[in-house]
Design a protein around this motif. Sequence first.
Motif, PDB file in Angstrom:
ATOM      1  N   THR A 283       0.825  -1.218   0.000  1.00 25.85           N
ATOM      2  CA  THR A 283       0.000   0.000   0.000  1.00 25.85           C
ATOM      3  C   THR A 283       0.859   1.269   0.000  1.00 25.85           C
ATOM      4  O   THR A 283       0.721   2.077  -0.919  1.00 25.85           O
ATOM      5  N   PRO A 284       1.786   1.452   0.970  1.00 29.51           N
ATOM      6  CA  PRO A 284       2.572   2.704   0.900  1.00 29.51           C
ATOM      7  C   PRO A 284       3.468   2.771  -0.321  1.00 29.51           C
ATOM      8  O   PRO A 284       3.666   3.854  -0.878  1.00 29.51           O
ATOM      9  N   VAL A 289       5.013   5.325  -5.397  1.00 32.12           N
ATOM     10  CA  VAL A 289       5.272   5.316  -6.843  1.00 32.12           C
ATOM     11  C   VAL A 289       4.352   6.326  -7.535  1.00 32.12           C
ATOM     12  O   VAL A 289       4.781   7.140  -8.350  1.00 32.12           O
ATOM     13  N   LEU A 290       3.084   6.259  -7.134  1.00 33.12           N
ATOM     14  CA  LEU A 290       2.092   7.146  -7.728  1.00 33.12           C
ATOM     15  C   LEU A 290       2.465   8.612  -7.500  1.00 33.12           C
ATOM     16  O   LEU A 290       2.512   9.417  -8.436  1.00 33.12           O
ATOM     17  N   TYR A 291       2.778   8.938  -6.215  1.00 32.71           N
ATOM     18  CA  TYR A 291       3.056  10.348  -5.902  1.00 32.71           C
ATOM     19  C   TYR A 291       4.393  10.830  -6.447  1.00 32.71           C
ATOM     20  O   TYR A 291       4.562  12.023  -6.718  1.00 32.71           O
ATOM     21  N   LEU A 292       5.321   9.902  -6.661  1.00 36.63           N
ATOM     22  CA  LEU A 292       6.589  10.309  -7.294  1.00 36.63           C
ATOM     23  C   LEU A 292       6.330  10.732  -8.741  1.00 36.63           C
ATOM     24  O   LEU A 292       6.898  11.712  -9.235  1.00 36.63           O
ATOM     25  N   THR A 293       5.445   9.970  -9.428  1.00 38.11           N
ATOM     26  CA  THR A 293       5.097  10.321 -10.807  1.00 38.11           C
ATOM     27  C   THR A 293       4.418  11.697 -10.832  1.00 38.11           C
ATOM     28  O   THR A 293       4.735  12.561 -11.654  1.00 38.11           O
ATOM     29  N   ALA A 305       3.713  24.665  -5.655  1.00 39.15           N
ATOM     30  CA  ALA A 305       2.787  24.562  -4.515  1.00 39.15           C
ATOM     31  C   ALA A 305       2.226  23.149  -4.437  1.00 39.15           C
ATOM     32  O   ALA A 305       2.266  22.492  -3.390  1.00 39.15           O
ATOM     33  N   ARG A 306       1.730  22.608  -5.568  1.00 35.10           N
ATOM     34  CA  ARG A 306       1.133  21.276  -5.553  1.00 35.10           C
ATOM     35  C   ARG A 306       2.191  20.176  -5.477  1.00 35.10           C
ATOM     36  O   ARG A 306       1.931  19.073  -4.994  1.00 35.10           O
ATOM     37  N   ALA A 307       3.395  20.551  -5.963  1.00 38.16           N
ATOM     38  CA  ALA A 307       4.511  19.585  -5.811  1.00 38.16           C
ATOM     39  C   ALA A 307       4.790  19.368  -4.332  1.00 38.16           C
ATOM     40  O   ALA A 307       5.025  18.243  -3.878  1.00 38.16           O
ATOM     41  N   GLY A 308       4.702  20.456  -3.568  1.00 41.56           N
ATOM     42  CA  GLY A 308       4.919  20.366  -2.106  1.00 41.56           C
ATOM     43  C   GLY A 308       3.927  19.418  -1.460  1.00 41.56           C
ATOM     44  O   GLY A 308       4.275  18.630  -0.579  1.00 41.56           O
ATOM     45  N   GLN A 309       2.648  19.457  -1.915  1.00 43.53           N
ATOM     46  CA  GLN A 309       1.633  18.548  -1.355  1.00 43.53           C
ATOM     47  C   GLN A 309       2.014  17.095  -1.605  1.00 43.53           C
ATOM     48  O   GLN A 309       1.898  16.228  -0.726  1.00 43.53           O
ATOM     49  N   ALA A 310       2.492  16.861  -2.823  1.00 43.35           N
ATOM     50  CA  ALA A 310       2.900  15.487  -3.153  1.00 43.35           C
ATOM     51  C   ALA A 310       4.060  15.047  -2.272  1.00 43.35           C
ATOM     52  O   ALA A 310       4.095  13.902  -1.787  1.00 43.35           O
ATOM     53  N   VAL A 311       4.981  15.974  -2.034  1.00 40.92           N
ATOM     54  CA  VAL A 311       6.130  15.635  -1.181  1.00 40.92           C
ATOM     55  C   VAL A 311       5.650  15.256   0.227  1.00 40.92           C
ATOM     56  O   VAL A 311       6.145  14.309   0.829  1.00 40.92           O
ATOM     57  N   GLU A 312       4.630  15.965   0.699  1.00 41.70           N
ATOM     58  CA  GLU A 312       4.082  15.660   2.035  1.00 41.70           C
ATOM     59  C   GLU A 312       3.537  14.237   2.093  1.00 41.70           C
ATOM     60  O   GLU A 312       3.784  13.494   3.051  1.00 41.70           O
TER      61      GLU A 312
END
Length: 495
Positions: A283-284, A289-293, A305-312
Amino acid sequence: MKKVNTLEKIGHYLNPISHLGERRYSIVFPVLSMASISIFLELFVHYILRDPAAVGVPAIVLYIALIIYFAFRCGVRGGVAAVVSTIVYYLYIIYDRQYTGEQLTSGVTTTLILGSIYLVLAYTIGWLKQTIDELLERQVNAKGRLLTIIRQLPVGIMITDTTGAITEVNAQFRRIAGDKIRPGDYVGSAHVRLKYPQSGLTVPIEQLPVLQALRNAKVVHDREFMITIGGKKRVVLVSAAPIYDQRQRTVAAVSIVQDVTATRELEKRKDDFVNMASHELKTPITSLVLYLTILKRRLAKRDYARAGQAVEVIERQTANLLKLINNLLEVSRHQVGKLTYTKENFRLDDLVQEAVDSLNDETTQQNIILVSRKPITVYGDRFRIYQVVTNLITNAVKYTNGKGDIQVRVGRATGSARVSVKDFGIGIPRSEHKKIFEKLYQVGGITTNTYPGFGMGLFIAKEIINRHKGRIWVESGEGKGATFHFTLPLSRKSD
Ligand code: ADP
């Protein structure tokens, strides 16, 4: 009937063979018997034959027989007692018949010579009897020792004769297969029904391992069966082998039974665990993988700004992954006893407060309240104890479905410090109270449990508390909430 018994008893008492191996060497019986026979003989020659001289040759032949008999029945002591009684009787004859001159000399000489021969005879036969006794005893002891070993072996053992009748079962066998199995029972009619583990069908009599071993004269290795004892299903591993005598003839068969229920249960739990762990890890990782893409795409678009959300999200999932992996590592480290503890004196109440505060920040749906707090200092590994407290509180939150507050207490309890965590959640049935502290155990099994987790938290908590020489336990009933307690020894400098 009674008469036969009495006769049998007398026969047994008189028969020297039936006293072989007894090692009881009385002299009372030979002395009394010899005296009675001598008195009888005297009366016989004096009053019936009316010829005291007639005692001569019969006295020699009869007394040799008696000495042999007593030496063989009562050993060297009995034989010598019979010889002494004989010599006394012979001297009495010389005195009674008033021998004089040459007759007296030859009478005494004959008595002395015969006495010496009788002594040698008594000694030899007595020694022979005692040697046989000793050999027999050694044999009995050897058999006894073997039986003692069999009876105390930690595996179940059953010995049958060639017809399949049980001759010996040890305590462990009875523990596994139940008390109803007794020596003398026929193995096929025994009260335990072996069942095949897959089909659940009863094993036909001719397929019983011990009977197969007898019929085919072959060893049957590690066959797994199920039995139900006292309403509980158990998994047993059975091996059987024919036993041969020196001439390679089958004389018996032995069956060895091991209760492998616990091992099989743990294996199943491990299988479940592997399935669950791979699922939980996936699951994680999938999310990573998804959020890295997504991150790559957003960075390409310079959408910081939205890249930061993905990093979180990536950060959170990485932390999850790390927690999971750490948990896994910890179980194996606990198992091999590799974990090192750094102990110090610290205030347990402060530590519990810290845990409660930090978990209150994380948990939104429930209040975690430190309802009672006494200042108390303990000696232990701060970090590990913190881990235990957090684990108990997170479990309480997890297994209450948001129902009621979580009440935490820290204080003193007869010579130790005690922490209690109480919830009003789903509770734990009594039968599970011990098991939940076992490795990988979850109430209802991993597959039916709808709560996330691996069944490792309480196992680790127990290991930690044990290493501190404390105690951890639960008070609970199904649907009635649960209270987990643990104690720690007070530090010497406490308060
Ligand atoms: P898990 O990771 O499954 O929570 P634990 O070792 O912490 O593993 O707990 C073992 C099992 O004990 C849990 O799966 C659950 O069935 C039961 N359990 C633990 N704490 C509680 C609680 N507070 N209330 C009810 N059940 C609990």
